[in-house]
Design a protein around this motif. Structure first.
Motif, PDB file in Angstrom:
ATOM      1  N   GLN A   1     -12.135  -0.878   4.632  1.00  0.00           N
ATOM      2  CA  GLN A   1     -11.551  -1.405   3.478  1.00  0.00           C
ATOM      3  C   GLN A   1     -12.400  -1.439   2.367  1.00  0.00           C
TER       4      GLN A   1
ATOM      5  N   ARG B   1     -10.210  -0.264  -3.555  1.00  0.00           N
ATOM      6  CA  ARG B   1      -8.585   0.444  -3.779  1.00  0.00           C
ATOM      7  C   ARG B   1      -8.169   1.319  -2.793  1.00  0.00           C
ATOM      8  N   GLN B   2      -8.868   1.333  -1.716  1.00  0.00           N
ATOM      9  CA  GLN B   2      -8.639   2.299  -0.658  1.00  0.00           C
ATOM     10  C   GLN B   2      -8.944   1.600   0.681  1.00  0.00           C
TER      11      GLN B   2
ATOM     12  N   LEU C   1      -3.762   3.523  -0.355  1.00  0.00           N
ATOM     13  CA  LEU C   1      -4.276   3.176  -1.640  1.00  0.00           C
ATOM     14  C   LEU C   1      -3.485   1.725  -1.807  1.00  0.00           C
TER      15      LEU C   1
ATOM     16  N   SER D   1      -2.175   8.016   0.584  1.00  0.00           N
ATOM     17  CA  SER D   1      -2.565   9.207  -0.139  1.00  0.00           C
ATOM     18  C   SER D   1      -2.870  10.360   0.484  1.00  0.00           C
TER      19      SER D   1
ATOM     20  N   VAL E   1       0.766  -1.225  -0.033  1.00  0.00           N
ATOM     21  CA  VAL E   1      -0.040  -0.076  -0.044  1.00  0.00           C
ATOM     22  C   VAL E   1       1.033   1.247  -0.196  1.00  0.00           C
TER      23      VAL E   1
ATOM     24  N   VAL F   1      -5.239   7.476   4.869  1.00  0.00           N
ATOM     25  CA  VAL F   1      -6.018   6.829   3.584  1.00  0.00           C
ATOM     26  C   VAL F   1      -4.788   6.267   2.930  1.00  0.00           C
TER      27      VAL F   1
END
Length: 133
Positions: free
Chosen positions: A100, A103-104, A131, A76, A73, A129
């Protein structure tokens, strides 16, 4: 190689984590515990844990919590709230994935100071956060 061994290898591969002395205590099922010992290089002019180190611990602990679920991960966005000066001999970040998505991932952490074997004192908290990489 077990999950914790893989994540410890990632931790060791990070030059910043090595320099700071981050120690991955636990990471599994969306949770993580990360620690460092206080050392002069991590303290600010007032002799307390630098807020940048607090942020790095929160970011890293949340990253490992997320990685324990989905693998690699990247952050962001992250935010940190410093509640009190980071005075202690050891610092422990406890993180947990709170949501969860595909994509994030959203994670939060609390940072505690430990001094003279007393109960952990909450000194900071934050949210990250992440990604999926």
């Amino acid at each position: 190689m077990t999950l914790i061994e893989q994540l410890r290898a990632v931790n060791t591969a990070s030059a910043y984590n090595r320099a700071a002395g981050f120690e991955l205590l636990a990471a599994d099922d969306g949770k993580c515990e990360l620690a460092i010992d206080a050392k002069p290089d991590l303290l600010n002019h007032a002799g307390v844990l630098h807020a940048g180190v607090m942020g790095a611990m929160i970011d890293t602990a949340c990253g490992f919590a997320a990685a324990s679920i989905v693998g690699a991960v990247v952050a962001s966005h992250f935010s940190v709230n410093c509640y009190r000066p980071g005075k202690g001999q050891r610092f422990i970040a406890r993180a947990e994935v709170t949501k969860q998505g595909k994509r994030q991932l959203f994670a939060s952490a609390q940072l505690f100071a430990v001094e003279d074997g007393k109960d952990d004192v909450l000194i900071a908290g934050g949210d990250v956060v992440l990604l999926v990489a």
